[in-house]
Design a protein around this motif. Structure first.
Motif, mmCIF file in Angstrom:
data_model
loop_
_atom_site.group_PDB
_atom_site.id
_atom_site.type_symbol
_atom_site.label_atom_id
_atom_site.label_comp_id
_atom_site.label_asym_id
_atom_site.label_seq_id
_atom_site.Cartn_x
_atom_site.Cartn_y
_atom_site.Cartn_z
ATOM 1 N N TYR A 89 0.831 -1.200 0.000
ATOM 2 C CA TYR A 89 0.000 0.000 0.000
ATOM 3 C C TYR A 89 0.869 1.255 0.000
ATOM 4 O O TYR A 89 0.607 2.210 -0.746
ATOM 5 C CB TYR A 89 -0.926 -0.023 1.219
ATOM 6 C CG TYR A 89 -1.714 1.236 1.450
ATOM 7 C CD1 TYR A 89 -2.734 1.611 0.583
ATOM 8 C CD2 TYR A 89 -1.455 2.066 2.532
ATOM 9 C CE1 TYR A 89 -3.471 2.770 0.785
ATOM 10 C CE2 TYR A 89 -2.175 3.225 2.753
ATOM 11 C CZ TYR A 89 -3.184 3.578 1.883
ATOM 12 O OH TYR A 89 -3.888 4.728 2.094
ATOM 13 N N ASP A 92 2.421 1.723 -3.418
ATOM 14 C CA ASP A 92 1.437 2.221 -4.385
ATOM 15 C C ASP A 92 1.206 3.716 -4.221
ATOM 16 O O ASP A 92 1.115 4.462 -5.211
ATOM 17 C CB ASP A 92 0.113 1.466 -4.228
ATOM 18 C CG ASP A 92 0.197 0.032 -4.727
ATOM 19 O OD1 ASP A 92 1.114 -0.272 -5.512
ATOM 20 O OD2 ASP A 92 -0.640 -0.788 -4.303
ATOM 21 N N THR A 95 4.148 5.746 -5.532
ATOM 22 C CA THR A 95 4.161 5.772 -7.000
ATOM 23 C C THR A 95 2.913 6.435 -7.586
ATOM 24 O O THR A 95 2.762 6.481 -8.812
ATOM 25 C CB THR A 95 4.279 4.343 -7.554
ATOM 26 O OG1 THR A 95 3.206 3.536 -7.033
ATOM 27 C CG2 THR A 95 5.612 3.730 -7.147
ATOM 28 N N GLY A 96 2.035 6.953 -6.721
ATOM 29 C CA GLY A 96 0.847 7.654 -7.203
ATOM 30 C C GLY A 96 -0.291 6.753 -7.624
ATOM 31 O O GLY A 96 -1.201 7.197 -8.338
ATOM 32 N N ASP A 97 -0.260 5.512 -7.206
ATOM 33 C CA ASP A 97 -1.315 4.558 -7.576
ATOM 34 C C ASP A 97 -2.275 4.403 -6.394
ATOM 35 O O ASP A 97 -1.986 3.695 -5.439
ATOM 36 C CB ASP A 97 -0.694 3.211 -7.945
ATOM 37 C CG ASP A 97 -1.748 2.208 -8.398
ATOM 38 O OD1 ASP A 97 -2.915 2.611 -8.594
ATOM 39 O OD2 ASP A 97 -1.401 1.018 -8.549
ATOM 40 N N GLY A 99 -5.331 3.266 -6.917
ATOM 41 C CA GLY A 99 -6.330 2.314 -7.362
ATOM 42 C C GLY A 99 -7.377 2.951 -8.252
ATOM 43 O O GLY A 99 -7.333 4.147 -8.572
ATOM 44 N N MET A 100 -8.336 2.148 -8.634
ATOM 45 C CA MET A 100 -9.443 2.612 -9.481
ATOM 46 C C MET A 100 -10.662 2.915 -8.621
ATOM 47 O O MET A 100 -10.952 2.204 -7.659
ATOM 48 C CB MET A 100 -9.794 1.543 -10.508
ATOM 49 C CG MET A 100 -8.678 1.217 -11.486
ATOM 50 S SD MET A 100 -8.321 2.560 -12.635
ATOM 51 C CE MET A 100 -9.834 2.560 -13.598
ATOM 52 N N PRO A 107 -8.994 6.165 -12.591
ATOM 53 C CA PRO A 107 -8.000 6.179 -11.512
ATOM 54 C C PRO A 107 -8.329 7.255 -10.481
ATOM 55 O O PRO A 107 -8.733 8.374 -10.834
ATOM 56 C CB PRO A 107 -6.688 6.486 -12.243
ATOM 57 C CG PRO A 107 -6.912 6.028 -13.642
ATOM 58 C CD PRO A 107 -8.364 6.277 -13.923
ATOM 59 N N LEU A 109 -6.416 9.003 -8.533
ATOM 60 C CA LEU A 109 -5.573 10.191 -8.633
ATOM 61 C C LEU A 109 -6.053 11.120 -9.737
ATOM 62 O O LEU A 109 -5.998 12.344 -9.599
ATOM 63 C CB LEU A 109 -4.116 9.777 -8.878
ATOM 64 C CG LEU A 109 -3.069 10.881 -8.701
ATOM 65 C CD1 LEU A 109 -3.095 11.422 -7.279
ATOM 66 C CD2 LEU A 109 -1.679 10.368 -9.042
ATOM 67 N N GLN A 110 -6.544 10.552 -10.815
ATOM 68 C CA GLN A 110 -7.093 11.366 -11.905
ATOM 69 C C GLN A 110 -8.354 12.094 -11.451
ATOM 70 O O GLN A 110 -8.557 13.271 -11.778
ATOM 71 C CB GLN A 110 -7.393 10.472 -13.106
ATOM 72 C CG GLN A 110 -7.944 11.206 -14.316
ATOM 73 C CD GLN A 110 -8.211 10.265 -15.484
ATOM 74 O OE1 GLN A 110 -7.564 9.228 -15.621
ATOM 75 N NE2 GLN A 110 -9.176 10.614 -16.324
ATOM 76 N N ASN A 323 -11.291 2.991 -2.254
ATOM 77 C CA ASN A 323 -10.101 3.528 -2.914
ATOM 78 C C ASN A 323 -10.167 5.047 -3.004
ATOM 79 O O ASN A 323 -9.178 5.753 -2.741
ATOM 80 C CB ASN A 323 -9.959 2.931 -4.314
ATOM 81 C CG ASN A 323 -9.454 1.509 -4.280
ATOM 82 O OD1 ASN A 323 -8.853 1.079 -3.301
ATOM 83 N ND2 ASN A 323 -9.694 0.761 -5.349
#
Length: 355
Positions: A89, A92, A95-97, A99-100, A107, A109-110, A323
């Motif tokens: 976790y 992730d 790295t900016g992930d 999740g969806m 995403p 972050l988007q 998420n």
């Protein structure tokens, strides 16, 4: 009397000591930031595990077969020990992930990058209102301690600080939008103006100024002025109360008496000397108030249908989109840590003694 010669080695150690001290202070600051972020990630990880929501069902749905459920369970890493899951976790997040999002199928972050400018725009304008009105109110209250000006300003501040912000928002909508029609309704723009101005910063006021579309600019102003004023009133109450407290402390100092004895005007004594010293601790108050508005404008965004981060997290929580909830929480925590660091930097920049 004999002089003591300083060896070249001693001179080098003495010259290097300020640099070493700065490196040590920087190390302490970095360690505290990393420890805070680590604690934030640990808390959000625990929240995800404690919440009575099955993350697998949120992805595959309740009608999925056992084979699909097991495959998703392993794909999410839930079959591994909690320690391993936690470090996955953390990696992730680094790295900016995030999740969806099961709510938007994009995403996280988007999504956050899309909604955060709306919250930033609202909180910034509210903070400006709070600073421009709150600091003079606090100064006037301190100068007139115990008089009617002080009593009125303290009552205004106490009312704004004590009343539920959602109640003030509903009353404001009822009066200024529903009855008088002075302001725009919920949302950032009227529906027929949405997506006309190209998004550069994500903040409609700035984007409309860039393309000089005054119709959309004033429409955006009519929509933001009420929620920003309500949040600004909350900020004003806090800033004015702290300004009054700081000013009362400064007005009792000897340098104020000395300035008056020297014949300086009362305006210079109060607004230049006393307020100048008050601004040093007040910077921290203003920055923390700004951070509070960025993270605490959830109710205001829900009431005014403001498509910001608070509204996004609320909708995600109601839809069991963990998420999105955890991603939004981490971003809010990062913003708060960053603004705390900014307040420390500004404090040292303004006050030479802190350097």
């Amino acid at each position: 009397m004999t002089s003591v010669d300083i060896t070249p080695e001693a001179r080098r150690r003495k010259a290097a000591s300020p640099f070493v001290r700065r490196i040590k202070r920087l190390g302490v600051v970095l360690f505290s930031i990393l420890a805070t972020l680590f604690g934030l990630l640990f808390v959000t990880f625990l929240i995800a595990r404690v919440m009575p929501i099955d993350p697998v069902l949120a992805v595959v749905g309740e009608r999925a077969s056992n084979e699909i459920y097991e495959a998703a369970y392993k794909q999410l890493g839930l079959d591994k020990p909690l320690v391993v899951q936690f470090f996955y976790y953390v990696w992730d997040v680094i790295t900016g992930d995030f999740g969806m999002s099961t709510l938007t199928a994009r995403p996280v972050l988007q999504d956050i990058a899309r909604v955060f400018p709306a919250t930033l725009e609202l909180a910034t304008l509210a903070t400006i209102i709070g600073v421009v009105l709150g600091i003079p109110a606090g100064v006037i209250a301190a100068v007139n301690e115990g008089r009617w000006q002080d009593q009125i300003l303290r009552f205004i501040g106490l009312f704004g600080y004590s009343m539920p912000i959602f109640w003030i928002g509903l009353i404001g909508l009822l009066i200024f939008y529903g009855k008088l029609g002075w302001v725009g309704g919920p949302g950032r723009l009227d529906i027929y103006y949405v997506d006309i101005v190209p998004s550069v910063t994500g903040m409609i006021l700035i984007d409309s100024l860039i393309v000089r579309d005054w119709t959309i600019f004033w429409n955006a102003v009519s929509h933001i002025i009420l929620p920003a004023s309500i949040l600004g009133y909350y900020s004003l109450a806090y800033i004015s109360r702290m300004t009054r407290s700081f000013m009362l402390e400064q007005l009792g100092q000897e340098y104020i008496t000395t300035a008056r004895v020297k014949g300086l005007s009362e305006t210079k004594v109060i607004w230049r000397h006393a307020l100048g010293n008050v601004m040093i601790p007040l910077i921290t108050v203003i920055v923390l108030s700004y951070a509070t508005l960025l993270e605490g404008s959830v109710l205001t965004e829900v009431i005014f249908a403001w498509p910001g981060l608070g509204n996004y997290i609320t909708n995600a929580l109601l839809s069991a989109d963990m998420n999105a909830v955890l991603g939004g929480t981490v971003i809010v925590g990062l913003v708060f840590v960053g603004l705390n660091l900014l307040s420390d930097i500004l404090y040292k920049f303004v006050d030479p003694r802190a350097r």
